[in-house]
Design a protein around this motif. Structure first.
Motif, short mmCIF file in Angstrom:
data_model
loop_
_atom_site.label_atom_id
_atom_site.label_comp_id
_atom_site.label_asym_id
_atom_site.label_seq_id
_atom_site.Cartn_x
_atom_site.Cartn_y
_atom_site.Cartn_z
N ARG A 50 0.86 -1.19 0.00
CA ARG A 50 0.00 0.00 0.00
C ARG A 50 0.89 1.23 0.00
O ARG A 50 1.63 1.46 0.94
CB ARG A 50 -0.91 0.00 1.23
N PRO A 51 0.85 2.02 -1.08
CA PRO A 51 1.73 3.19 -1.14
C PRO A 51 1.35 4.25 -0.12
O PRO A 51 0.20 4.34 0.30
CB PRO A 51 1.53 3.71 -2.57
N VAL A 52 2.32 5.03 0.27
CA VAL A 52 2.08 6.11 1.23
C VAL A 52 1.40 7.28 0.53
O VAL A 52 0.52 7.91 1.09
CB VAL A 52 3.42 6.55 1.88
N ASP A 53 1.79 7.55 -0.71
CA ASP A 53 1.17 8.64 -1.46
C ASP A 53 0.14 8.08 -2.43
O ASP A 53 0.23 6.95 -2.87
CB ASP A 53 2.23 9.44 -2.23
N GLY A 54 -0.88 8.86 -2.73
CA GLY A 54 -1.91 8.44 -3.67
C GLY A 54 -3.03 7.65 -3.04
O GLY A 54 -3.86 7.09 -3.74
N ARG A 55 -3.07 7.59 -1.72
CA ARG A 55 -4.14 6.86 -1.03
C ARG A 55 -5.41 7.66 -1.03
O ARG A 55 -5.39 8.88 -0.99
CB ARG A 55 -3.77 6.61 0.43
N VAL A 56 -6.55 6.95 -1.04
CA VAL A 56 -7.83 7.60 -0.81
C VAL A 56 -8.37 7.11 0.52
O VAL A 56 -8.73 7.90 1.38
CB VAL A 56 -8.83 7.32 -1.95
N LEU A 57 -8.39 5.81 0.72
CA LEU A 57 -8.85 5.28 2.00
C LEU A 57 -7.68 4.54 2.67
O LEU A 57 -7.03 5.08 3.54
CB LEU A 57 -10.05 4.36 1.79
N GLY A 58 -7.40 3.33 2.22
CA GLY A 58 -6.33 2.57 2.82
C GLY A 58 -5.15 2.33 1.89
O GLY A 58 -4.14 1.80 2.29
N GLY A 59 -5.30 2.69 0.62
CA GLY A 59 -4.23 2.50 -0.33
C GLY A 59 -4.25 1.16 -1.05
O GLY A 59 -3.35 0.84 -1.80
N VAL A 60 -5.31 0.37 -0.83
CA VAL A 60 -5.38 -0.96 -1.44
C VAL A 60 -5.50 -0.86 -2.95
O VAL A 60 -4.73 -1.50 -3.68
CB VAL A 60 -6.55 -1.77 -0.84
N CYS A 61 -6.42 -0.06 -3.46
CA CYS A 61 -6.60 0.06 -4.91
C CYS A 61 -5.37 0.71 -5.56
O CYS A 61 -4.97 0.30 -6.65
CB CYS A 61 -7.85 0.85 -5.24
N ALA A 62 -4.78 1.68 -4.89
CA ALA A 62 -3.56 2.30 -5.43
C ALA A 62 -2.43 1.28 -5.49
O ALA A 62 -1.68 1.23 -6.46
CB ALA A 62 -3.15 3.50 -4.58
N GLY A 63 -2.32 0.43 -4.48
CA GLY A 63 -1.29 -0.60 -4.48
C GLY A 63 -1.53 -1.66 -5.54
O GLY A 63 -0.60 -2.10 -6.21
N LEU A 64 -2.78 -2.07 -5.71
CA LEU A 64 -3.11 -3.04 -6.76
C LEU A 64 -2.86 -2.45 -8.14
O LEU A 64 -2.32 -3.13 -9.02
CB LEU A 64 -4.57 -3.49 -6.63
N GLY A 65 -3.24 -1.18 -8.31
CA GLY A 65 -2.99 -0.52 -9.59
C GLY A 65 -1.50 -0.43 -9.90
O GLY A 65 -1.07 -0.71 -11.02
N ARG A 66 -0.72 -0.06 -8.90
CA ARG A 66 0.73 0.04 -9.10
C ARG A 66 1.33 -1.33 -9.44
O ARG A 66 2.17 -1.46 -10.30
CB ARG A 66 1.39 0.59 -7.84
N ARG A 67 0.86 -2.37 -8.74
CA ARG A 67 1.39 -3.72 -8.96
C ARG A 67 1.10 -4.22 -10.37
O ARG A 67 1.92 -4.85 -11.00
CB ARG A 67 0.79 -4.68 -7.93
N PHE A 68 -0.11 -3.93 -10.88
CA PHE A 68 -0.51 -4.43 -12.19
C PHE A 68 -0.33 -3.42 -13.31
O PHE A 68 -0.76 -3.66 -14.44
CB PHE A 68 -1.95 -4.96 -12.13
N GLY A 69 0.31 -2.29 -13.00
CA GLY A 69 0.68 -1.32 -14.03
C GLY A 69 -0.46 -0.49 -14.57
O GLY A 69 -0.42 -0.08 -15.73
N ILE A 70 -1.47 -0.22 -13.75
CA ILE A 70 -2.55 0.66 -14.18
C ILE A 70 -2.65 1.83 -13.20
O ILE A 70 -2.16 1.76 -12.08
CB ILE A 70 -3.91 -0.08 -14.28
N ALA A 71 -3.28 2.89 -13.64
CA ALA A 71 -3.42 4.08 -12.80
C ALA A 71 -4.33 3.77 -11.61
O ALA A 71 -5.26 2.97 -11.74
CB ALA A 71 -4.01 5.22 -13.61
#
Length: 83
Positions: free
Chosen positions: A15-36
């Motif tokens: 879960r990234p520290v920056d770009g979170r909205v709630l817990g950072g789960v979707c941001a982390g999944l997006g980063r892992r799979f190469g999507i915004a």
């Protein structure tokens, strides 16, 4: 043998520290799979319409299991500590 946090960190599921909205789960999944992160969140909501209620279980589980971005994996079997 590592913990769940170690395994997820090695696979890039953090879960990234920056770009979170709630817990950072979707941001982390997006980063892992190469999507915004926006597209990951949109996909998450669209799946909610297809499989109602599933995200209410999956999101909190991933929030607990995914380490934060600064997670340091255990070196010799001792629990990792945040940096």
């Amino acid at each position: 043998m590592g913990t769940i946090h170690d395994g997820m960190a090695r696979q890039g599921l953090v879960r990234p520290v920056d770009g979170r909205v709630l817990g950072g789960v979707c941001a982390g999944l997006g980063r892992r799979f190469g999507i915004a992160p926006f597209h990951a969140r949109l996909l998450f909501v669209l799946i909610l319409f297809v499989l109602p209620g599933s995200q209410l279980i999956v999101y909190p589980l991933l929030w607990i299991l995914m380490p934060t971005e600064h997670w340091v994996p255990a070196a010799s079997g001792t629990p990792g500590t945040p940096a």
